[in-house]
Structures are given as structure tokens and as C-alpha cells.
Design a protein around this motif. Sequence first.
Motif, PDB file in Angstrom:
ATOM      1  N   SER A   1      -2.593   6.072 -11.231  1.00  0.00           N
ATOM      2  CA  SER A   1      -3.820   5.618 -10.580  1.00  0.00           C
ATOM      3  C   SER A   1      -4.928   5.403 -11.595  1.00  0.00           C
ATOM      4  N   GLU A   2      -5.075   6.365 -12.521  1.00  0.00           N
ATOM      5  CA  GLU A   2      -6.103   6.238 -13.557  1.00  0.00           C
ATOM      6  C   GLU A   2      -5.850   5.020 -14.427  1.00  0.00           C
TER       7      GLU A   2
ATOM      8  N   GLU B   1       0.830  -1.205   0.000  1.00  0.00           N
ATOM      9  CA  GLU B   1       0.000   0.000   0.000  1.00  0.00           C
ATOM     10  C   GLU B   1       0.866   1.258   0.000  1.00  0.00           C
TER      11      GLU B   1
ATOM     12  N   ARG C   1       1.154  10.799 -11.569  1.00  0.00           N
ATOM     13  CA  ARG C   1      -0.258  11.130 -11.336  1.00  0.00           C
ATOM     14  C   ARG C   1      -1.201  10.265 -12.177  1.00  0.00           C
TER      15      ARG C   1
ATOM     16  N   LYS D   1      -3.403  -4.136  -7.108  1.00  0.00           N
ATOM     17  CA  LYS D   1      -3.222  -2.720  -7.459  1.00  0.00           C
ATOM     18  C   LYS D   1      -1.739  -2.404  -7.622  1.00  0.00           C
ATOM     19  N   TRP D   2      -0.905  -2.946  -6.736  1.00  0.00           N
ATOM     20  CA  TRP D   2       0.532  -2.685  -6.809  1.00  0.00           C
ATOM     21  C   TRP D   2       1.140  -3.218  -8.103  1.00  0.00           C
TER      22      TRP D   2
ATOM     23  N   LEU E   1       0.283  -0.762 -10.770  1.00  0.00           N
ATOM     24  CA  LEU E   1       1.028   0.481 -10.594  1.00  0.00           C
ATOM     25  C   LEU E   1       2.497   0.311 -10.955  1.00  0.00           C
TER      26      LEU E   1
ATOM     27  N   GLU F   1       1.756   6.439  -7.059  1.00  0.00           N
ATOM     28  CA  GLU F   1       0.668   7.346  -7.427  1.00  0.00           C
ATOM     29  C   GLU F   1       1.068   8.808  -7.243  1.00  0.00           C
ATOM     30  N   SER F   2       1.857   9.105  -6.217  1.00  0.00           N
ATOM     31  CA  SER F   2       2.272  10.497  -6.009  1.00  0.00           C
ATOM     32  C   SER F   2       3.337  10.917  -7.022  1.00  0.00           C
TER      33      SER F   2
ATOM     34  N   GLY G   1       2.543   1.608  -3.370  1.00  0.00           N
ATOM     35  CA  GLY G   1       1.528   2.037  -4.329  1.00  0.00           C
ATOM     36  C   GLY G   1       1.250   3.530  -4.208  1.00  0.00           C
ATOM     37  N   ALA G   2       1.174   4.029  -2.981  1.00  0.00           N
ATOM     38  CA  ALA G   2       0.960   5.465  -2.763  1.00  0.00           C
ATOM     39  C   ALA G   2       2.146   6.274  -3.287  1.00  0.00           C
TER      40      ALA G   2
ATOM     41  N   GLU H   1      -6.601   1.758 -12.634  1.00  0.00           N
ATOM     42  CA  GLU H   1      -8.033   1.512 -12.436  1.00  0.00           C
ATOM     43  C   GLU H   1      -8.765   1.223 -13.744  1.00  0.00           C
TER      44      GLU H   1
END
Length: 155
Positions: free
Chosen positions: A99-100, A85, A96, A139-140, A143, A92-93, A88-89, A103
Motif C-alpha cells: 500500500s505504501e 478492489e 503490508r 491502484k490495482w 499493487l 495489501e493484506s 487490491g485488498a 501510494e
Amino acid sequence: MRILQSCVAALALVPAPILAAADRHPSPGFDTEGYLVACSSRTLDVPLQTPMLQLCVSKARELCNMGREIQSEGDCLADVTSWLEQDGARIESTYREASEQAEAPSAFADLWPQADCSTTQVAGLNATELCAYQTALLKWFKLRVVERHQSNRNR
């Protein structure tokens, strides 16, 4: 001869303070976060990067469990989930659009397991832990693929 006996006696006393210090500061076991950072950073941007990343994650859980003598498998799973997690954050940071893209529906959606994690049973783990792990892991993976693709494009 007396000098030799004195040296042996002195050496015999040295380990006692060292062992006492070791008892006060128990070994932390296995550095799950350090292993995951090192292993995943060495995974190349190749078609089989996701299985290689999966190997990093599964090996981290395995080594963590060995380091803790399999007393707390849930703790190791939680450690790995937390790292997934956090990483992954971080992705995403940094990217940008990651994340899109993670998903968005994928042409390879059938490659990602979509099992209902709430019905999966593993001895010693509850459904909440398993679902959090599966969600973070999937998710990871996405990403990381986006991160590798974006970082190669920026070179």
C-alpha cells in the motif's frame, strides 16, 4: 420396426424436461471474477506486465458485456471494479508494504493516465462508476507490480 418407433418417440420426449430445467436456472452469463483470477494469475513478471493486465481487465469487461448481451454495461463495469478492489485488498493484506509503495510517487507517474474522470463521458455509464473504475484500476496496477516484485524476492 415398432422397436425403432418406440425408441424415436422416447428420445423425442427427453429434451422437454431438460429445456424446462434450463428455463428455471438461467445461465449466469460470464464468470467475470473467474476470468480475472485466471488471466491475471498467468501474467508473468515482465516489463510489459501492466499492458497484459490491462488486456485481462478490458477483455473481462468485453466478455461480460457479450454474455449479458450488452444490456447492462454498468453492471459489468461494477463487477470488474469490485474485483479490482477486492484483489487490491488481498494484495495489501498479504504484502503490508504494498500500500505504501503503491501510494508513493513514482518515477513512471507519467505512464498512468491522470485524466479527470468526473468529466469523462461514456454512453450508458455515469461519472461515479467511471471514477470508481479508474481509481481501482490504477491502484490495482501498482499493487500487482509490487506483489510480483515481492513474491519474486521471497523465492
